[in-house]
Design an enzyme around this catalytic site. Structure first.
Site, mmCIF file in Angstrom:
data_model
loop_
_atom_site.group_PDB
_atom_site.id
_atom_site.type_symbol
_atom_site.label_atom_id
_atom_site.label_comp_id
_atom_site.label_asym_id
_atom_site.label_seq_id
_atom_site.Cartn_x
_atom_site.Cartn_y
_atom_site.Cartn_z
ATOM 1 N N SER A 108 0.929 -1.234 -0.049
ATOM 2 C CA SER A 108 -0.070 -0.176 0.068
ATOM 3 C C SER A 108 0.799 1.161 -0.156
ATOM 4 O O SER A 108 2.012 1.285 0.775
ATOM 5 C CB SER A 108 -0.738 -0.074 1.117
ATOM 6 O OG SER A 108 -1.705 1.217 1.267
ATOM 7 N N ASN B 165 -4.882 -0.842 8.531
ATOM 8 C CA ASN B 165 -3.640 -0.086 8.680
ATOM 9 C C ASN B 165 -3.743 0.462 10.212
ATOM 10 O O ASN B 165 -4.733 1.580 10.192
ATOM 11 C CB ASN B 165 -3.095 0.806 7.864
ATOM 12 C CG ASN B 165 -1.908 1.514 8.276
ATOM 13 O OD1 ASN B 165 -1.517 1.337 9.322
ATOM 14 N ND2 ASN B 165 -1.904 2.600 7.602
ATOM 15 N N CYS C 268 -2.414 4.579 12.555
ATOM 16 C CA CYS C 268 -2.758 6.043 12.421
ATOM 17 C C CYS C 268 -3.063 6.637 14.112
ATOM 18 O O CYS C 268 -3.250 5.690 14.717
ATOM 19 C CB CYS C 268 -4.107 6.178 11.756
ATOM 20 S SG CYS C 268 -3.950 5.771 10.251
ATOM 21 N N ILE D 293 6.042 -5.375 8.186
ATOM 22 C CA ILE D 293 5.802 -4.333 9.041
ATOM 23 C C ILE D 293 5.624 -2.959 8.316
ATOM 24 O O ILE D 293 5.807 -2.930 6.990
ATOM 25 C CB ILE D 293 7.133 -3.945 9.780
ATOM 26 C CG1 ILE D 293 8.464 -3.774 8.844
ATOM 27 C CG2 ILE D 293 7.551 -5.097 10.787
ATOM 28 C CD1 ILE D 293 9.730 -3.394 9.498
HETATM 29 C C1 LIG Z 1 5.653 6.372 -0.134
HETATM 30 C C2 LIG Z 1 5.045 5.407 0.585
HETATM 31 C C3 LIG Z 1 3.445 5.340 0.923
HETATM 32 C C4 LIG Z 1 3.013 4.392 1.950
HETATM 33 N N1 LIG Z 1 1.581 4.485 2.293
HETATM 34 C C5 LIG Z 1 1.104 3.481 2.975
HETATM 35 C C6 LIG Z 1 -0.384 3.770 3.268
HETATM 36 O O1 LIG Z 1 -1.080 4.446 2.682
HETATM 37 N N2 LIG Z 1 -0.970 2.392 4.025
HETATM 38 C C7 LIG Z 1 0.001 1.623 4.462
HETATM 39 O O2 LIG Z 1 -0.735 0.776 5.206
HETATM 40 N N3 LIG Z 1 1.183 1.624 4.410
HETATM 41 C C8 LIG Z 1 1.761 2.600 3.642
HETATM 42 N N4 LIG Z 1 3.145 2.419 3.552
HETATM 43 C C9 LIG Z 1 4.165 1.535 4.190
HETATM 44 C C10 LIG Z 1 4.262 0.204 3.044
HETATM 45 O O3 LIG Z 1 3.171 -0.308 2.520
HETATM 46 C C11 LIG Z 1 5.171 -0.833 3.886
HETATM 47 O O4 LIG Z 1 4.507 -1.370 4.972
HETATM 48 C C12 LIG Z 1 6.568 -0.183 4.216
HETATM 49 O O5 LIG Z 1 7.207 0.702 3.245
HETATM 50 C C13 LIG Z 1 7.639 -1.280 4.311
HETATM 51 O O6 LIG Z 1 7.828 -2.162 3.107
HETATM 52 P P1 LIG Z 1 8.964 -1.741 2.139
HETATM 53 O O7 LIG Z 1 10.360 -1.614 2.964
HETATM 54 O O8 LIG Z 1 9.063 -2.700 1.198
HETATM 55 O O9 LIG Z 1 8.549 -0.283 1.559
HETATM 56 C C14 LIG Z 1 3.621 3.430 2.710
HETATM 57 C C15 LIG Z 1 5.129 3.405 2.183
HETATM 58 C C16 LIG Z 1 5.763 4.315 1.467
HETATM 59 C C17 LIG Z 1 7.285 4.076 0.893
#
Ligand SMILES: Cc1cc2nc3c(=O)[nH]c(=O)nc-3n(C[C@H](O)[C@H](O)[C@H](O)COP(=O)(O)O)c2cc1C
Ligand SMILES: Cc1cc2nc3c(=O)[nH]c(=O)nc-3n(C[C@H](O)[C@H](O)[C@H](O)COP(=O)(O)OP(=O)(O)OC[C@H]3O[C@@H](n4cnc5c(N)ncnc54)[C@H](O)[C@@H]3O)c2cc1C
Ligand code: FES
Lengths: 308, 246
Positions: free
Chosen positions: A25, A132, A135, A196
């Site tokens: 996400s 999620n 928040c 995470i």
């Molecule tokens: C730009 C960005 C926006 C994100 N927005 C959300 C979100 O709207 N909802 C959510 O549950 N996680 C959000 N995340 C978290 C990611 O879904 C993920 O949990 C986290 O980045 C760890 O994974 P990664 O290391 O592969 O990025 C966001 C991450 C990034 C980098």
């Protein structure tokens, strides 16, 4: 071809997936930016941008800062609100993605979580709800719902009552014991957990002597967080009976397999999509060879194999 | 958008901190002046967005200022080195709105993307005036390149060591009548142009980017027509939609 599909197949909370790969996400929009680049129906599924009741612009910019092997983001849940997601985004998504999608839900109050979850639960295109709980809880004094076992339990219980689809609760790593939170949401009726979310961090601009992000702090993700995420997935998978979706810093087919050995049933990929827009396609294509290399016949058979 | 490998053909200093890099590769996705490319550099996590200075027949030219680790690393690269580049990013300028006498205004490293624009406008028979703003004489670059296209060039420097002393808006009268403006530069400059110009125009903005292709919402801004992503719906915004925030 059929054989390859079988080797990668997993089942997440009762829904069969061709492979365990799920863009995370917030890093994949509603899919259509990526559908211009490759056929996104090759994915297991994807989790769309966090949805709230009201439209949100999110935080002021700068929202992004680079870090060693990763990035900070403080987007602040920018999304058009649940009405517009249902009216505009899901139909557009449907045109390019035909599998059940994962609906990521955010909220600032119990009411909001309940309303947004039940609205998205009623959508045919939605397969899973990913809740999620990172928040801030405006009613509970600003503490994140997901940082305290009792508030996590109460929000999951409330949403569980209104949602028919599999409910996956997304956990924050910014807690003393993620295992304790995972057990609390399992007890409250979650069908799965995903982890995470990002690790809270910050950077300071040396020239301005001020925080780089307008929001001061942001969430750290990307390759650097992989060992931390893997450890948490391993601990949580060892402590709960419901499926675990692993994520955090995954950037290769090898990382996917490590996550699954630690106990993940499926694996989400976030920041890597931003540096390499074809990352998920590349990983899915690389998996069969990497499985061969390590003598893995089917991904489903290795889930949790590294557990004691 | 396309990902492809470009080979560095030339990489030279234009001033004490501004460099020009000429690359060879697939430029087919670059369809408008004012678009940018996003460059992956070894050992750095996020790609670096750099405007297209010029692109033609498989030759891509970038002009960049050394401001941090990534651009410093770029300046050390030798011809023959290859780079992973995403091309065809951003909306770019709309040349069809120029009218007969467009005025182009660039400040610092906002100057580079105006070159391909000026080239197309001059080729289309427009009477092009370009105002280039720099801090000091030692920062001036590209003046001759614009003149070679047939554009009239006015230069301002903040300290008066070259051209007219002051900011770009100080020479608007000298520039004479114009039909439309195209500008790129630091936000205070864009805002000054916005306030000083009597016509419609297009303004190219900068923002820190996560992806550069519209996926992360890292670069959002508010406009009168709703939220836009600088990387995908921009970087060019039209005057009538701009909302000044800070
Ligand atoms: C730009 C960005 C926006 C994100 N927005 C959300 C979100 O709207 N909802 C959510 O549950 N996680 C959000 N995340 C978290 C990611 O879904 C993920 O949990 C986290 O980045 C760890 O994974 P990664 O290391 O592969 O990025 C966001 C991450 C990034 C980098
Ligand atoms: C659409 C667009 C077009 C651009 N065109 C040009 C150009 O033609 N020539 C040029 O010299 N510069 C241009 N820039 C600015 C250029 O992207 C930055 O100077 C560059 O990314 C700095 O990288 P660094 O590693 O040297 O600096 P660092 O400060 O070490 O970079 C750290 C992080 O911050 C980001 N960053 C730092 N400064 C900026 C900035 N001003 N804008 C956006 N991100 C930034 C970097 O990309 C990186 O992610 C453009 C920026 C954008 C958004
Ligand atoms: S930088 Fe990701 S949406 Fe613009």
């Amino acid at each position: 071809m059929g054989e390859v599909t079988n080797k990668l197949a997993v089942s997440l909370c009762g829904i069969d997936m061709d492979n365990p790969i799920i863009p995370a996400s917030g890093t994949f929009g509603y899919g259509y930016e990526f559908a211009d680049l490759y056929d996104i129906n090759m994915l297991g599924t994807f989790s769309f941008k966090g949805t709230t009741r009201q439209p949100r612009f999110g935080n002021a910019t700068p929202r992004i800062a680079e870090c060693p092997s990763g990035m900070l983001n403080a987007v602040g849940l920018q999304n058009p609100g649940v009405d517009a997601v249902i009216a505009h985004e899901l139909p557009k998504m449907r045109a390019v993605f035909t599998k059940p999608v994962m609906a990521n839900v955010s909220g600032f109050s119990l009411d909001e979580y309940i309303e947004v979850s039940s609205r998205l639960d009623a959508e045919d295109s939605v397969g899973w709800i990913e809740l999620n709980i990172s928040c801030p809880n405006v009613h509970g004094g600003g503490m994140a719902f997901g940082t305290c076992a009792s508030s996590a339990e109460s929000v999951v219980r409330a949403v569980r009552d209104v949602v028919k689809k599999p409910l996956i609760v997304k956990l924050s790593p910014n807690v003393t014991s993620i295992v304790e939170i995972a057990k609390a949401v399992e007890a409250a009726g979650a069908d799965g957990v995903s982890l995470i979310n990002t690790l809270l961090g910050m950077r300071i601009d040396l020239r301005r002597r001020k925080p780089l992000l307008a929001n001061v702090t942001g969430g750290y993700s990307g390759a650097a967080v992989f060992p931390v995420a893997l450890r948490m997935v391993y601990q949580v998978a060892g402590a709960v009976k419901i499926p675990v979706v692993g994520m955090g810093g995954v950037s290769s087919a090898e990382d996917v397999i490590e996550m699954m050995l630690a106990g993940a049933t499926a694996v989400e990929i976030g920041a890597e999509n931003l540096r390499n827009p074809w990352a998920c396609r590349d990983i899915i294509q690389a998996l069969p060879d990497v499985m061969d290399k390590y003598g893995i016949d089917s991904l489903a058979s290795i889930i949790g194999a590294a557990q004691p | 958008m396309k990902q492809s490998i470009f080979i560095i053909k030339e990489n030279i200093a234009l001033t004490h901190d501004v460099w020009k890099m000429v690359l060879e590769g697939d430029t087919s996705e670059i369809t408008r002046p004012g678009q940018f490319v996003n460059i992956l550099l070894d050992g750095l996590y996020l790609r670096r967005p750099i405007s297209v200075h010029d692109a033609e027949d498989g030759v891509l030219t970038l002009i960049y200022k050394i401001v941090g680790v990534g651009t410093a690393r770029m300046s050390e690269m030798k011809p023959g080195h290859s780079l992973d580049v995403l091309t065809g990013l951003g909306n770019g300028y709309d040349v069809t709105r120029a009218g007969a006498r467009p005025l182009l205004i660039g400040g610092g490293v906002g100057v580079p993307p105006l070159y391909m624009l000026a080239k197309q406008l001059c080729a289309a028979g427009c009477e092009v005036t370009v105002i280039l703003g720099f801090r000091s004489a030692r920062d001036v670059f590209c003046k001759e390149a614009f003149e070679a296209l047939g554009a009239r060039v006015l230069v301002t420097t903040e300290d008066g060591t070259y051209g007219t002393r002051g900011f770009v808006t100080g020479v608007f009268d000298e520039a004479g009548d114009y039909t439309y403006t195209y500008s790129c530069g630091p936000e205070p400059m864009l805002r000054a142009v916005y306030n000083a110009s009597g016509t419609s125009g297009e303004y190219s903005f900068e923002e820190r980017m996560g992806c550069g292709f519209g996926a992360c919402m890292g670069c959002s801004c508010k406009t009168l027509y709703g939220n836009k992503r600088i990387c995908k719906d921009g970087p060019v915004l039209v005057k009538e939609e701009i909302v000044w925030e800070k």
